[in-house]
Design a protein around this motif. Structure first.
Motif, PDB file in Angstrom:
ATOM      1  N   THR A 227       0.665  -1.638   0.470  1.00 57.41           N
ATOM      2  CA  THR A 227       0.327   0.351  -0.170  1.00 57.41           C
ATOM      3  C   THR A 227       0.987   1.574   0.047  1.00 57.41           C
ATOM      4  N   ALA A 228       0.180   2.422  -0.327  1.00 54.84           N
ATOM      5  CA  ALA A 228       1.480   3.657  -0.749  1.00 54.84           C
ATOM      6  C   ALA A 228       0.115   4.923  -1.097  1.00 54.84           C
ATOM      7  N   THR A 229       0.584   5.815  -0.964  1.00 58.15           N
ATOM      8  CA  THR A 229       0.099   7.463  -0.633  1.00 58.15           C
ATOM      9  C   THR A 229      -0.100   7.596  -2.273  1.00 58.15           C
ATOM     10  N   ALA A 230      -0.359   6.572  -3.669  1.00 60.45           N
ATOM     11  CA  ALA A 230       0.254   6.753  -4.494  1.00 60.45           C
ATOM     12  C   ALA A 230      -0.440   7.847  -4.899  1.00 60.45           C
ATOM     13  N   GLY A 231      -2.044   7.668  -5.024  1.00 60.26           N
ATOM     14  CA  GLY A 231      -3.090   8.847  -6.148  1.00 60.26           C
ATOM     15  C   GLY A 231      -2.863   8.329  -6.923  1.00 60.26           C
ATOM     16  N   TRP A 232      -4.516   9.311  -7.772  1.00 53.79           N
ATOM     17  CA  TRP A 232      -4.781   9.227  -8.460  1.00 53.79           C
ATOM     18  C   TRP A 232      -4.119   8.614  -9.755  1.00 53.79           C
ATOM     19  N   THR A 233      -3.392   7.176  -9.617  1.00 50.83           N
ATOM     20  CA  THR A 233      -2.266   6.601 -11.578  1.00 50.83           C
ATOM     21  C   THR A 233      -2.289   5.936 -11.480  1.00 50.83           C
ATOM     22  N   GLU A 234      -1.316   5.535 -12.818  1.00 52.63           N
ATOM     23  CA  GLU A 234      -1.743   3.826 -12.518  1.00 52.63           C
ATOM     24  C   GLU A 234      -0.474   3.461 -12.527  1.00 52.63           C
ATOM     25  N   TYR A 235       0.287   4.403 -13.037  1.00 52.56           N
ATOM     26  CA  TYR A 235       1.841   3.216 -12.249  1.00 52.56           C
ATOM     27  C   TYR A 235       2.527   5.651 -11.902  1.00 52.56           C
ATOM     28  N   LYS A 236       3.692   4.867 -10.765  1.00 54.92           N
ATOM     29  CA  LYS A 236       4.188   5.824 -10.029  1.00 54.92           C
ATOM     30  C   LYS A 236       5.874   5.102  -9.765  1.00 54.92           C
ATOM     31  N   ILE A 237       6.535   6.420 -10.082  1.00 54.81           N
ATOM     32  CA  ILE A 237       7.376   5.765  -8.891  1.00 54.81           C
ATOM     33  C   ILE A 237       7.744   5.850  -7.649  1.00 54.81           C
ATOM     34  N   LEU A 238       8.140   4.769  -6.841  1.00 57.62           N
ATOM     35  CA  LEU A 238       8.163   5.764  -5.007  1.00 57.62           C
ATOM     36  C   LEU A 238       9.378   5.031  -4.726  1.00 57.62           C
ATOM     37  N   LYS A 239       9.850   5.839  -3.847  1.00 50.60           N
ATOM     38  CA  LYS A 239      11.200   5.041  -2.811  1.00 50.60           C
ATOM     39  C   LYS A 239      10.146   3.943  -1.807  1.00 50.60           C
ATOM     40  N   ASP A 240      11.040   2.612  -1.201  1.00 51.13           N
ATOM     41  CA  ASP A 240      10.672   1.590  -0.659  1.00 51.13           C
ATOM     42  C   ASP A 240       9.867   2.284   0.759  1.00 51.13           C
ATOM     43  N   THR A 241      10.435   3.600   0.633  1.00 50.76           N
ATOM     44  CA  THR A 241      10.297   3.873   2.466  1.00 50.76           C
ATOM     45  C   THR A 241       9.005   4.524   1.684  1.00 50.76           C
ATOM     46  N   GLU A 242       8.091   4.295   0.632  1.00 53.03           N
ATOM     47  CA  GLU A 242       7.227   5.069   1.085  1.00 53.03           C
ATOM     48  C   GLU A 242       5.815   3.735   1.147  1.00 53.03           C
ATOM     49  N   LEU A 243       6.283   2.543   1.233  1.00 55.21           N
ATOM     50  CA  LEU A 243       5.764   1.919   0.876  1.00 55.21           C
ATOM     51  C   LEU A 243       5.365   0.583   1.610  1.00 55.21           C
ATOM     52  N   GLN A 244       4.504   0.073   2.247  1.00 49.11           N
ATOM     53  CA  GLN A 244       4.171  -0.826   3.152  1.00 49.11           C
ATOM     54  C   GLN A 244       3.689  -2.819   3.121  1.00 49.11           C
ATOM     55  N   ARG A 245       4.535  -2.966   2.871  1.00 50.46           N
ATOM     56  CA  ARG A 245       3.850  -4.202   2.323  1.00 50.46           C
ATOM     57  C   ARG A 245       2.434  -4.547   2.983  1.00 50.46           C
ATOM     58  N   VAL A 246       1.815  -5.505   2.285  1.00 51.12           N
ATOM     59  CA  VAL A 246       1.004  -6.154   2.250  1.00 51.12           C
ATOM     60  C   VAL A 246       1.092  -7.607   3.470  1.00 51.12           C
ATOM     61  N   VAL A 247       0.659  -7.711   3.892  1.00 53.03           N
ATOM     62  CA  VAL A 247       0.797  -9.561   4.470  1.00 53.03           C
ATOM     63  C   VAL A 247      -1.348  -9.777   4.449  1.00 53.03           C
ATOM     64  N   VAL A 248      -1.357 -10.859   3.636  1.00 54.59           N
ATOM     65  CA  VAL A 248      -3.147 -11.121   3.550  1.00 54.59           C
ATOM     66  C   VAL A 248      -3.090 -12.037   5.200  1.00 54.59           C
ATOM     67  N   PRO A 249      -3.507 -11.733   6.122  1.00 48.31           N
ATOM     68  CA  PRO A 249      -3.900 -12.454   7.211  1.00 48.31           C
ATOM     69  C   PRO A 249      -4.597 -13.662   6.447  1.00 48.31           C
ATOM     70  N   LYS A 250      -4.671 -14.899   7.018  1.00 47.46           N
ATOM     71  CA  LYS A 250      -5.761 -16.030   7.085  1.00 47.46           C
ATOM     72  C   LYS A 250      -7.483 -16.091   7.020  1.00 47.46           C
ATOM     73  N   GLY A 251      -7.768 -16.266   6.279  1.00 47.79           N
ATOM     74  CA  GLY A 251      -9.496 -15.394   5.501  1.00 47.79           C
ATOM     75  C   GLY A 251      -9.014 -14.848   5.796  1.00 47.79           C
ATOM     76  N   GLY A 252      -8.314 -13.353   5.517  1.00 48.06           N
ATOM     77  CA  GLY A 252      -8.631 -11.869   4.912  1.00 48.06           C
ATOM     78  C   GLY A 252      -8.003 -12.150   3.133  1.00 48.06           C
ATOM     79  N   ARG A 253      -8.328 -11.082   2.371  1.00 48.53           N
ATOM     80  CA  ARG A 253      -8.321 -10.994   1.031  1.00 48.53           C
ATOM     81  C   ARG A 253      -7.458  -9.420   1.438  1.00 48.53           C
ATOM     82  N   LEU A 254      -6.380  -9.276  -0.570  1.00 50.93           N
ATOM     83  CA  LEU A 254      -5.768  -8.147  -0.676  1.00 50.93           C
ATOM     84  C   LEU A 254      -6.344  -6.625  -0.093  1.00 50.93           C
ATOM     85  N   THR A 255      -7.258  -6.871  -0.817  1.00 47.77           N
ATOM     86  CA  THR A 255      -8.216  -5.522  -0.189  1.00 47.77           C
ATOM     87  C   THR A 255      -8.433  -5.083   0.807  1.00 47.77           C
TER      88      THR A 255
END
Ligand code: NDP
Length: 345
Positions: A99-127
């Motif tokens: 996840t990231a505050t990427a904005g309303w855009t299809e693609y963006k170059i981001l620094k890895d410090t601007e990203l949070q890893r998404v871990v899908v828990p048991k019973g969860g989904r990506l969204t």
């Protein structure tokens, strides 16, 4: 041939409502970066889903707030979940989701410090990373637990109850042993709250006799009011507050699309009932997110928190419509725009 992609920029600040064709502008010919454009520590982020949030309307106003306004000509700010398509970061390999505050855009170059890893828990989904395990789930958690200090036996009323934040607030309050009344804008939403989420009671604020029903449903008076909407419902809640009630001021969506927002008329109840009315911004709790995410992920995997999403398809072109429809209550649970569907891990 250079590949291009779409983004949506802020073209003109609205005075009141967002105006189609005036407030935002779709730009279709942005050159899409490739792997060779990345510096060390950067990734190319491809947007899968956009988070559509009521606060976005506030970000269009050039006023002092908890966050600077979006500038004219800038890509509209937005939370997003996406896929790393190219990477010069050891933390985010190609194919990982973030996840990231990427904005309303299809693609963006981001620094890895601007990203949070998404871990899908048991019973969860990506969204879930944009809802229960994202900003709205965290807002619900810190709002009702840390600000509202909910405890067993409390009578909790939550407005905007069938939305992303409100639906989680009510379920957490139930888990803590409170009795919960939810307020929402349709009979289907009321049914969902009572029959699927286990709210003790729920009312449709659009019913003609809502004021009468609200008085009856709050006859034992309110310990905690969790406010997502402001306006008349806040006034009604003030009139039914118990002495020393806690009012958690999370948002006031009924006042976002006007240049002349109105405060509560019943504010003297704050004095006579010694109400503690406290605003908060979820970012204040950033250091404590891990504790909240652990609890939320556990409750989700145990089925103790249920959630719904309303996903608008049709890509980035639909973002503006989705945001306008949010203020008309199009969503049950979290409102998302699907920019490009992701294959879940
Ligand atoms: P929701 O998923 O709750 O969506 C907004 C909902 O608000 C709509 O579905 C609609 O449902 C309801 N609504 C719209 N207009 C009105 C109105 N005039 N009166 C009453 N209800 C209305 O959004 P979120 O969960 O993302 O946000 C909920 C609230 O929390 C917002 O006020 C937001 O600004 C706030 N917030 C605050 C944060 C903080 O840090 N303080 C962080 C995140 C969110 P219905 O059909 O019921 O009308």
């Amino acid at each position: 041939m250079t590949r291009t992609h779409k983004s949506v920029i802020l073209a003109k600040r609205p005075k009141d409502n967002i105006i189609p064709g005036e407030t935002f502008k779709l730009v279709s010919d942005n050159p899409t970066p490739s792997a060779s454009d990345l510096k060390d520590g950067e990734v190319l982020f491809e947007t899968n889903y956009l988070s559509i949030d009521p606060a976005m309307r506030g970000w269009l106003n050039d006023t002092r707030s908890y966050i600077p306004p979006v500038k004219i000509g800038e890509i509209m700010r937005s939370g997003a979940i996406g896929t790393v398509k190219a990477s010069k970061s050891s933390k985010f390999p190609v194919g990982s989701y973030a996840t990231a505050t990427a904005g309303w855009t299809e693609y963006k170059i981001l620094k890895d410090t601007e990203l949070q890893r998404v871990v899908v828990p048991k019973g969860g989904r990506l969204t879930d990373g944009l809802s229960v395990l994202g900003m709205t789930g965290l807002t619900a958690y810190f709002g009702i637990i840390d600000v509202g200090k909910v405890k067993a036996g409390d009578f909790v009323v939550v407005s905007g109850a069938a939305g992303a934040t409100g639906s989680v607030v009510g379920q957490i309050a139930k888990l803590k042993g409170a009795t919960v009344l939810g307020i929402a804008g349709s009979s289907d939403k009321v049914r969902w709250l009572k029959e699927e989420l286990g709210f003790d009671d729920a009312l449709n604020y659009k019913d003609k006799d809502f004021a009468k029903k609200f008085r009856a449903a709050t006859k034992h008076l309110i310990d905690v009011y969790f406010d997502n909407v402001g306006g008349e419902i806040l006034d009604m809640a003030l009139s039914r507050a118990k002495p020393h009630a806690r009012f958690v001021m999370c948002g006031g969506i009924s006042q976002y699309n006007t240049s002349n927002p109105q405060g509560p008329k019943n504010y003297l109840m704050i004095v006579s009932m010694r109400i503690r009315m406290e605003g908060f911004i979820v970012f204040d709790y950033a250091k404590e997110y891990p504790r909240a995410l652990k609890d939320l992920a556990q409750w989700l995997s145990e089925g103790k928190i249920k959630r719904k999403e309303t996903i608008i398809k049709g890509g980035l072109d639909q973002a503006e419509n989705a945001l306008r429809d949010l203020y008309n209550g199009v969503n049950t649970g979290k409102l998302l725009v699907e920019v490009k569907p992701a294959e879940e891990q």
